[in-house]
Design a protein around this motif. Structure first.
Motif, mmCIF file in Angstrom:
data_model
loop_
_atom_site.group_PDB
_atom_site.id
_atom_site.type_symbol
_atom_site.label_atom_id
_atom_site.label_comp_id
_atom_site.label_asym_id
_atom_site.label_seq_id
_atom_site.Cartn_x
_atom_site.Cartn_y
_atom_site.Cartn_z
ATOM 1 N N VAL A 124 12.111 9.274 -7.161
ATOM 2 C CA VAL A 124 10.735 9.429 -6.675
ATOM 3 C C VAL A 124 9.871 8.255 -7.142
ATOM 4 O O VAL A 124 9.139 7.649 -6.350
ATOM 5 C CB VAL A 124 10.132 10.776 -7.138
ATOM 6 C CG1 VAL A 124 8.635 10.843 -6.874
ATOM 7 C CG2 VAL A 124 10.853 11.947 -6.454
ATOM 8 N N ALA A 125 9.954 7.909 -8.421
ATOM 9 C CA ALA A 125 9.153 6.800 -8.958
ATOM 10 C C ALA A 125 9.533 5.479 -8.302
ATOM 11 O O ALA A 125 8.665 4.655 -7.993
ATOM 12 C CB ALA A 125 9.323 6.707 -10.475
ATOM 13 N N GLY A 126 10.804 5.274 -8.068
ATOM 14 C CA GLY A 126 11.257 4.043 -7.418
ATOM 15 C C GLY A 126 10.727 3.905 -6.006
ATOM 16 O O GLY A 126 10.266 2.826 -5.603
ATOM 17 N N ARG A 127 10.759 5.001 -5.255
ATOM 18 C CA ARG A 127 10.236 4.942 -3.888
ATOM 19 C C ARG A 127 8.714 4.772 -3.889
ATOM 20 O O ARG A 127 8.163 4.054 -3.056
ATOM 21 C CB ARG A 127 10.624 6.186 -3.079
ATOM 22 C CG ARG A 127 12.113 6.368 -2.815
ATOM 23 C CD ARG A 127 12.796 5.071 -2.414
ATOM 24 N NE ARG A 127 14.234 5.141 -2.451
ATOM 25 C CZ ARG A 127 15.002 4.980 -3.525
ATOM 26 N NH1 ARG A 127 14.485 4.777 -4.713
ATOM 27 N NH2 ARG A 127 16.309 5.006 -3.433
ATOM 28 N N ALA A 128 8.029 5.419 -4.821
ATOM 29 C CA ALA A 128 6.574 5.259 -4.914
ATOM 30 C C ALA A 128 6.222 3.810 -5.221
ATOM 31 O O ALA A 128 5.307 3.238 -4.614
ATOM 32 C CB ALA A 128 6.002 6.199 -5.974
ATOM 33 N N ALA A 129 6.961 3.189 -6.130
ATOM 34 C CA ALA A 129 6.705 1.787 -6.478
ATOM 35 C C ALA A 129 7.036 0.859 -5.304
ATOM 36 O O ALA A 129 6.309 -0.092 -5.028
ATOM 37 C CB ALA A 129 7.524 1.391 -7.702
ATOM 38 N N GLU A 130 8.096 1.162 -4.610
ATOM 39 C CA GLU A 130 8.527 0.339 -3.477
ATOM 40 C C GLU A 130 7.508 0.364 -2.333
ATOM 41 O O GLU A 130 7.333 -0.628 -1.630
ATOM 42 C CB GLU A 130 9.882 0.865 -2.978
ATOM 43 C CG GLU A 130 10.513 0.079 -1.872
ATOM 44 C CD GLU A 130 11.873 0.657 -1.485
ATOM 45 O OE1 GLU A 130 12.346 0.308 -0.381
ATOM 46 O OE2 GLU A 130 12.474 1.444 -2.248
ATOM 47 N N HIS A 131 6.824 1.489 -2.174
ATOM 48 C CA HIS A 131 5.908 1.655 -1.045
ATOM 49 C C HIS A 131 4.448 1.777 -1.497
ATOM 50 O O HIS A 131 3.626 2.344 -0.774
ATOM 51 C CB HIS A 131 6.329 2.878 -0.220
ATOM 52 C CG HIS A 131 7.715 2.755 0.308
ATOM 53 N ND1 HIS A 131 8.043 1.910 1.342
ATOM 54 C CD2 HIS A 131 8.874 3.330 -0.100
ATOM 55 C CE1 HIS A 131 9.343 1.989 1.564
ATOM 56 N NE2 HIS A 131 9.866 2.842 0.707
ATOM 57 N N VAL A 132 4.140 1.186 -2.643
ATOM 58 C CA VAL A 132 2.797 1.305 -3.201
ATOM 59 C C VAL A 132 1.728 0.723 -2.279
ATOM 60 O O VAL A 132 0.620 1.232 -2.219
ATOM 61 C CB VAL A 132 2.731 0.692 -4.623
ATOM 62 C CG1 VAL A 132 2.807 -0.824 -4.573
ATOM 63 C CG2 VAL A 132 1.492 1.145 -5.358
ATOM 64 N N GLY A 133 2.037 -0.300 -1.550
ATOM 65 C CA GLY A 133 1.048 -0.931 -0.686
ATOM 66 C C GLY A 133 0.669 -0.103 0.533
ATOM 67 O O GLY A 133 -0.437 -0.229 1.056
ATOM 68 N N THR A 134 1.565 0.749 0.981
ATOM 69 C CA THR A 134 1.314 1.506 2.208
ATOM 70 C C THR A 134 1.193 3.008 1.986
ATOM 71 O O THR A 134 0.664 3.709 2.840
ATOM 72 C CB THR A 134 2.446 1.272 3.226
ATOM 73 O OG1 THR A 134 3.690 1.672 2.628
ATOM 74 C CG2 THR A 134 2.509 -0.176 3.666
ATOM 75 N N ASP A 135 1.707 3.507 0.874
ATOM 76 C CA ASP A 135 1.800 4.958 0.685
ATOM 77 C C ASP A 135 1.255 5.429 -0.665
ATOM 78 O O ASP A 135 1.734 6.419 -1.207
ATOM 79 C CB ASP A 135 3.255 5.403 0.827
ATOM 80 C CG ASP A 135 3.756 5.291 2.247
ATOM 81 O OD1 ASP A 135 3.854 6.321 2.913
ATOM 82 O OD2 ASP A 135 4.035 4.154 2.705
ATOM 83 N N SER A 136 0.258 4.729 -1.197
ATOM 84 C CA SER A 136 -0.260 5.118 -2.509
ATOM 85 C C SER A 136 -1.575 5.892 -2.428
ATOM 86 O O SER A 136 -2.149 6.224 -3.457
ATOM 87 C CB SER A 136 -0.431 3.881 -3.399
ATOM 88 O OG SER A 136 -1.301 2.951 -2.777
ATOM 89 N N SER A 137 -2.030 6.208 -1.236
ATOM 90 C CA SER A 137 -3.276 6.962 -1.113
ATOM 91 C C SER A 137 -3.078 8.392 -1.607
ATOM 92 O O SER A 137 -1.954 8.904 -1.666
ATOM 93 C CB SER A 137 -3.747 6.992 0.345
ATOM 94 O OG SER A 137 -2.915 7.844 1.111
ATOM 95 N N VAL A 138 -4.178 9.026 -1.945
ATOM 96 C CA VAL A 138 -4.133 10.427 -2.356
ATOM 97 C C VAL A 138 -3.571 11.283 -1.219
ATOM 98 O O VAL A 138 -2.790 12.203 -1.459
ATOM 99 C CB VAL A 138 -5.541 10.918 -2.784
ATOM 100 C CG1 VAL A 138 -5.577 12.422 -2.961
ATOM 101 C CG2 VAL A 138 -5.982 10.215 -4.053
ATOM 102 N N ASN A 139 -3.956 10.968 0.010
ATOM 103 C CA ASN A 139 -3.463 11.737 1.153
ATOM 104 C C ASN A 139 -1.946 11.636 1.285
ATOM 105 O O ASN A 139 -1.273 12.634 1.537
ATOM 106 C CB ASN A 139 -4.133 11.267 2.441
ATOM 107 C CG ASN A 139 -5.581 11.687 2.511
ATOM 108 O OD1 ASN A 139 -5.999 12.635 1.870
ATOM 109 N ND2 ASN A 139 -6.360 10.960 3.292
ATOM 110 N N ALA A 140 -1.412 10.439 1.146
ATOM 111 C CA ALA A 140 0.042 10.264 1.252
ATOM 112 C C ALA A 140 0.750 11.047 0.148
ATOM 113 O O ALA A 140 1.766 11.708 0.400
ATOM 114 C CB ALA A 140 0.407 8.783 1.181
#
Length: 186
Positions: free
Chosen positions: A131-147
């Motif tokens: 989970v942490a790896g995917r969050a870091a990988e997609h931080v630019g597009t998927d780091s919003s509270v909504n995501a």
């Protein structure tokens, strides 16, 4: 004279069969039932054959985890490739793969992994790392509270499906999915 030496060896098929049997035993009888003896016997593989692929129970559970997560990654990547909107792309792919009306692909195996995650701290840690790896990988597009909220909702829906705690009608599933997809784009 036995015919064992004349059979063509198929290690990947044997490995896959062992993982399927371990998943089935976990679903039917719980994590404690997944012993090396039970898996080898149920799979029709000698204990030596099982030990060749998985030297202990931890490696067997690890193999099940790896197999399922690899397939999850492939399914998410495939969904991301067809989504033209960058913002929330990973989240929508995660949602689409994890919250599939009628159950996600490999649903029974995922149920078994969910059971194992609850009972095995090292598997929980591996999941946290994924989970942490995917969050870091997609931080630019998927780091919003909504995501993040959508991914938490997907996890809750996945757990509800795995433990069969809620019966969600197909129309309601589509409504939930549509709302979560909308939220992922905000």
């Amino acid at each position: 004279m036995t015919s064992a030496h004349h059979r063509k060896k198929q290690p990947e098929l044997v490995r896959g069969q062992l993982l399927k049997v371990a998943a089935r035993l976990m679903i039917e009888k719980g994590l404690p039932s997944v012993t090396l003896d039970a898996v080898s016997q149920s799979a029709g593989v000698s204990k030596g054959g099982l030990l060749h692929h998985f030297p202990n129970k931890v490696s067997l559970l690890d193999g099940l985890f790896e197999s399922l997560v690899d397939n999850l990654d492939e399914a998410i990547e495939a969904r991301m490739l067809i989504d033209p909107q960058p913002r929330g792309r990973f989240t929508r792919a995660y949602l689409a793969v994890c919250f599939v009306p009628g159950g996600m692909p490999e649903g029974e195996a995922w149920k078994s992994l969910t059971i194992a995650l609850m009972g095995e701290p090292y598997l929980r840690e591996r999941w946290r790392q994924w989970v942490a790896g995917r969050a870091a990988e997609h931080v630019g597009t998927d780091s919003s509270v909504n995501a993040e909220l959508v991914r938490f909702a997907a996890d809750g829906l996945w757990l509800a499906e795995a433990v069969e705690s809620h019966a969600i009608e197909p129309d309601r599933q589509r409504e939930l999915m549509d709302r979560l997809v909308e939220l992922s784009m905000l």
